[in-house]
Structure formats: structure tokens, C-alpha cells
Design a protein around this motif. Sequence first.
Motif, mmCIF file in Angstrom:
data_model
loop_
_atom_site.group_PDB
_atom_site.id
_atom_site.type_symbol
_atom_site.label_atom_id
_atom_site.label_comp_id
_atom_site.label_asym_id
_atom_site.label_seq_id
_atom_site.Cartn_x
_atom_site.Cartn_y
_atom_site.Cartn_z
ATOM 1 N N GLN A 2 64.859 -33.889 -27.094
ATOM 2 C CA GLN A 2 63.753 -34.780 -27.453
ATOM 3 C C GLN A 2 63.457 -34.757 -28.952
ATOM 4 N N HIS A 3 63.733 -33.629 -29.587
ATOM 5 C CA HIS A 3 63.354 -33.477 -30.987
ATOM 6 C C HIS A 3 64.527 -33.777 -31.917
ATOM 7 N N ASP A 4 64.189 -34.299 -33.094
ATOM 8 C CA ASP A 4 65.197 -34.593 -34.105
ATOM 9 C C ASP A 4 65.715 -33.270 -34.687
ATOM 10 N N PRO A 5 67.014 -32.992 -34.550
ATOM 11 C CA PRO A 5 67.550 -31.715 -35.052
ATOM 12 C C PRO A 5 67.310 -31.511 -36.546
ATOM 13 N N LYS A 6 67.217 -32.600 -37.322
ATOM 14 C CA LYS A 6 66.989 -32.461 -38.760
ATOM 15 C C LYS A 6 65.623 -31.855 -39.042
ATOM 16 N N ASP A 7 64.660 -32.072 -38.136
ATOM 17 C CA ASP A 7 63.325 -31.531 -38.353
ATOM 18 C C ASP A 7 63.267 -30.022 -38.174
ATOM 19 N N VAL A 8 64.280 -29.449 -37.551
ATOM 20 C CA VAL A 8 64.300 -27.987 -37.394
ATOM 21 C C VAL A 8 64.465 -27.314 -38.752
ATOM 22 N N GLN A 9 65.155 -27.981 -39.684
ATOM 23 C CA GLN A 9 65.273 -27.454 -41.045
ATOM 24 C C GLN A 9 63.895 -27.364 -41.700
ATOM 25 N N THR A 10 63.089 -28.405 -41.521
ATOM 26 C CA THR A 10 61.721 -28.380 -42.053
ATOM 27 C C THR A 10 60.905 -27.273 -41.395
ATOM 28 N N LEU A 11 61.068 -27.128 -40.080
ATOM 29 C CA LEU A 11 60.386 -26.059 -39.349
ATOM 30 C C LEU A 11 60.741 -24.696 -39.935
ATOM 31 N N LEU A 12 62.033 -24.488 -40.192
ATOM 32 C CA LEU A 12 62.494 -23.212 -40.742
ATOM 33 C C LEU A 12 61.919 -22.966 -42.130
ATOM 34 N N GLU A 13 61.934 -23.989 -42.982
ATOM 35 C CA GLU A 13 61.434 -23.816 -44.346
ATOM 36 C C GLU A 13 59.947 -23.507 -44.360
ATOM 37 N N LEU A 14 59.178 -24.211 -43.531
ATOM 38 C CA LEU A 14 57.739 -23.934 -43.476
ATOM 39 C C LEU A 14 57.466 -22.541 -42.930
ATOM 40 N N ALA A 15 58.280 -22.092 -41.973
ATOM 41 C CA ALA A 15 58.108 -20.738 -41.437
ATOM 42 C C ALA A 15 58.431 -19.691 -42.499
ATOM 43 N N GLN A 16 59.455 -19.962 -43.313
ATOM 44 C CA GLN A 16 59.802 -19.031 -44.393
ATOM 45 C C GLN A 16 58.701 -18.961 -45.437
ATOM 46 N N GLN A 17 58.075 -20.096 -45.704
ATOM 47 C CA GLN A 17 57.000 -20.126 -46.688
ATOM 48 C C GLN A 17 55.697 -19.556 -46.141
ATOM 49 N N ASN A 18 55.544 -19.590 -44.816
ATOM 50 C CA ASN A 18 54.294 -19.140 -44.184
ATOM 51 C C ASN A 18 54.617 -18.193 -43.029
ATOM 52 N N PHE A 65 51.265 -27.499 -39.480
ATOM 53 C CA PHE A 65 51.807 -28.610 -38.705
ATOM 54 C C PHE A 65 52.561 -29.568 -39.628
ATOM 55 N N PHE A 66 53.572 -30.197 -39.094
ATOM 56 C CA PHE A 66 54.307 -31.205 -39.849
ATOM 57 C C PHE A 66 54.744 -32.297 -38.877
ATOM 58 N N PRO A 67 54.855 -33.535 -39.327
ATOM 59 C CA PRO A 67 55.235 -34.637 -38.421
ATOM 60 C C PRO A 67 56.682 -34.510 -37.972
ATOM 61 N N THR A 68 56.915 -34.700 -36.686
ATOM 62 C CA THR A 68 58.281 -34.634 -36.147
ATOM 63 C C THR A 68 58.487 -35.777 -35.164
ATOM 64 N N ARG A 69 59.648 -36.400 -35.248
ATOM 65 C CA ARG A 69 59.962 -37.521 -34.361
ATOM 66 C C ARG A 69 60.324 -37.005 -32.974
ATOM 67 N N VAL A 70 59.801 -37.683 -31.948
ATOM 68 C CA VAL A 70 60.061 -37.303 -30.554
ATOM 69 C C VAL A 70 60.582 -38.527 -29.806
ATOM 70 N N HIS A 71 61.695 -38.321 -29.098
ATOM 71 C CA HIS A 71 62.312 -39.407 -28.328
ATOM 72 C C HIS A 71 62.557 -38.925 -26.904
ATOM 73 N N TYR A 72 62.191 -39.754 -25.935
ATOM 74 C CA TYR A 72 62.426 -39.425 -24.527
ATOM 75 C C TYR A 72 63.689 -40.154 -24.055
#
Length: 560
Positions: free
Chosen positions: A94-110, A196-203
Motif C-alpha cells: 500500500q505504501h510508496d517504497p520511496k517514502d521509506v527513505q524519508t522515514l529512515l532519514e527522519l528517524a535518523q534525525q530524530n 509525521f510526514f506525508p506518504t502516498r497510500v494506494h489500495y
Amino acid sequence: MKPCLLIPCYNHGKPLSTTLKALAYLDLPILLVDDGSDDETKALIRQAILSSKQQIELVTLPQNLGKGGAVIAGFHRAQDLGYTHALQVDADGQHDPKDVQTLLELAQQNPNSLVSGQPVYDESAPKSRLYGRYVTHFWVLVETWSRSIKDSMCGLRAYPLDPCLKLCEKKPLGLRMDFDVEIMVRLYWEGLDFKFFPTRVHYPEDGLSHFDAFKDNVRISWMHTRLFFGMLPRIPRLLRYRRRNKRSHWSSTKERGSALGIRILLLSYRLLGRRGFSLLAYPVVGYFYLTGTRARRASKEYLQRVAMQRQLSGIAPQKLSSFRQFINFAYSALDKFAVWVGDIPPERVEFPDVGVLKKQMATGRGGVLIGSHLGNFEIAQAASHVAPELKLNILTFTEHAQSFNQFVENIGCKGNVELIQISELGIDTAMMLQERVDRGEYVVIMADRTAPGTPERTLKTPFLGEQAHFPQGAFILAGLLDCPVFLVFCVADQQGYTLHWEHFANTLKLARKERHEQLHQIANRYAQRLEYYCLRYPEQWFNFYDFWAAPQQDGETPHE
């Protein structure tokens, strides 16, 4: 920080292989939790693992526990393996795999926060899901007395394992569809921060849902009942959180004063000269000094840090004055006007590094100038007689100084200078600036002021004896433009000004895999040079904020 991907899987064998391939670019170890899947799915899981080149550890649960049970089992195994964070990604794609990179970077920063996606749905989203989320959002708002949890149901999250496992030991959590909401609310009660950050979701059309309309709605209703009654004795604590959350980070502080006040001071300069300006400046600055409690306190704390670091560095002691720093700021503003209207002659500006500039200009291509709020960068225009063709594009954040920017627009600027007001650094801005660099112009951006709209996008680096948060935007922009980068510091002295123009890098272009580490190295180098000048010209760094305060988003508990 040592992260891993955590993928709970229950009868999602078909989309799993695609999901694993899409995440391969991250090069992260994977914990795959088989939540009691059927035999067909188990075979597909084995096949997906064998065909993958990724580091995958399979955790098999003997029976289906539900999503929450699978995630908690993954938490325990991740901690056993020495991981500090688990990045949860659903197996169904359901989630855009590219957004996992953003998730990782935000987790590293916080690393001490729970980072979560905030879904942006397309037309594939079932209406029933959307309406159900609105109901849940309402109850989460009631249970926390806060808007901190912007979405409590997204399956794309980065969990810090230590506080999550402590919570699981302290309080049994729902193991099925109630898990996502309950763990967030209870972690908020424990004082954890959220990003939180915006992430695209597709069903997907052929997607498999495990939501049981009757049983899961009963579980969720019972969960909200427990949370509501658990909230009642916590009301005093939640009210304290609420009061703290109203304290904004320094990057959102608005300017004081008005365009009219600026005009009055400039008029005094025009009519009475610099001496007349001084007569007005002292009472005006005195007013702002006495009434600006936050700025005055920040100034004194900064100068105390400088005094301590000067002593440790063996620099001669100097009596520092917070009020004198305010006065210097007023004269710095005056000199900005003076140079813009052509009243500062070039001979008042010493430019020992002019050779560095001329060498770059000979290439025909421009570059990025990274400055700071130390000294007076605008004085660099007075040295343009050595390079008349020099064109500067100065980026200013509109929210920081609207009256000031408006006034500058009204008086106009002499010389080849353009002020570009922005609210955030976006791709459109980068493309426009790229064109200007390619035709030989220079982009100027300050790297010691956090963008108002994105105070959380920072890099933690040592500065004057303590970790400070420097914005990453200037360095990312310089990397996108892929051109030579220079540091510019223009400081006042007894004779006038000295303009330091230092070569910083041929390019700051970032490699994908080493991006975070490279940004930290760049920020460290910049902070070291800024500290060098702060120690020598301490009363000329005009950042009247608690610069060492941790950035925050709306609704977070602030740094104290």
C-alpha cells in the motif's frame, strides 16, 4: 542508531515479493514476521527469501496473533539482534517504497521520536476506511487533549524499540487492529515525541484485507473506552503537555517592530547623519533590550558560551556585553541601508580573498555562497568594484522579517543584487536558481537560521561546546545545484569591514547511501568555521534565540 525493516505478513504472499524488491535499494536488514499464515503463503515466503539478495531473518509465529502481536514479536526479536529501531512496512504494497527513505532519514534525525507517515490517499481508498479514520482521529484527540498525533492508523512507522518494549512490559496492548492506535496514545502519555510526514497510500484492486467489520469494530470501541477512562486521571499531566506545546521553537519567532519604525531610523540617519542615528538608536535599542526578555536571555547565554570557549581555546579574555550586541545589530542594520543606497565607499571594505572570487568568475559559472547572521553580508556589495559583473541572488525567508523585506523592496537596491523571498526551499526554487548559477550568478543563503515551515529538518552538530541544530536546507540546495561552494563572513573592525571569502567545496553533491553522513560532515565543517568567527567577533553574531533548543513540530513537547 541501528535500524531494521520490520514487515508483518499474514497471507500476503503474492505482493510480498514485490514489496521486498522495492525495498532493496535501502540496503537494510529485514525482519519478516510470518503471523501464522497458511501453507501457500509460507511457500511463497520461502520462495521470496531464497530469490532475494537481502539480509532477511524470518520469525514464524505458530498461530495468527494479529498485526499487533506480529509487530510486538518483531520488536523483541529486533532487540535481541541488537537493533535500536524498527521501521514497520506493511507487506501488501500500500505504501510508496520511496517514502521509506524519508522515514529512515527522519528517524535518523530524530532517534528519540516515533516517526510515522500521514496518509495521502488516492481514489482507490474505500470510503468506509476514510470515514472510520475520522472517528478514530476524534477519539485520539479526546484521549490526548492534543493534536500531536496527526494520524494514528498509518502502517508506515519507525519505532524506537526501547520505549516501545518498556510500554509493552508495563501495559498489555491490543494485538489486532486496535494496536496501531493504542500504542501511539499510550506512548504519548509516556511523553514520547512524534514526527509525521506525508506518504502516498494506494489500495490495490486485488488487495487482501483482514479487517473484520464486527469483531474489529468491537475491539476498537473497547480500546477507546479503556483509553478514555485511562485519560481521566491523566488530565493534569495532559494539560501541562498542552501548556508546554504552546511554546514555539525559535525559528517561528516573528520580527518585532514595523516598517514605519525602520523608516524613522533611516530618516534620522539621512537628516542627522551617523551621530544623529546613534542618539535615536540607544533609546530604541534600550526599549527592545528591556522588553525582549527571550532575546536578552538568549544573548547572555550565547555570550557565556563564547567566554567559556575562548578560555578553553586560549584566546585573550574580553569583556562581553549583551546590550552592546544589540547596539551592534542596530548599526549592522544601518550599514545594510547605507550600502543599498550607495553610502559606503569601497575603500571601507577590505577584501583579502578577492583572488578566490576572481578565479571562480574566470570559469564563467556561478556558485553558492553560504553565509550566516554573523557580521553583515550585504557589505559584500560595496566590494563589487573589483568584480562589477558579480550578480548576487540572496534568499530570504519571508516569515522571518516581513516588514524588513518589504522596506528593502520599497527603497530598492543599488548594484547587481536581487532579494528572493521564499517560504520554503522547493523544487521550483531549485530549478530557477540552477538557471542563474549556470549563467554565472551566485546564490546566497544563510545556514544558521532554521526554515520557519520545517524547523525539524536539522543536523545536530557541536557548536560552542554543546550540540546545536543547524538547518540542512542550505547544504541540500548547494548539493542540488552541483557547483562550487564558498563561505562568506563580513565582519566589522575599526577601519570598516573585512570580507572573508573562503572556498568550501567544489561541490556538495550527495551520494544516496552516504547522504545522511555527508550532511553531518558538511554541517560540522560549517559550524567549525562559524565558531571560529564567533570566538573572534562574539558581539557580531545576531541570532537572538536559544539556538541550542531542539527543533519541534506543532504539538510536540519542547526542549526545556
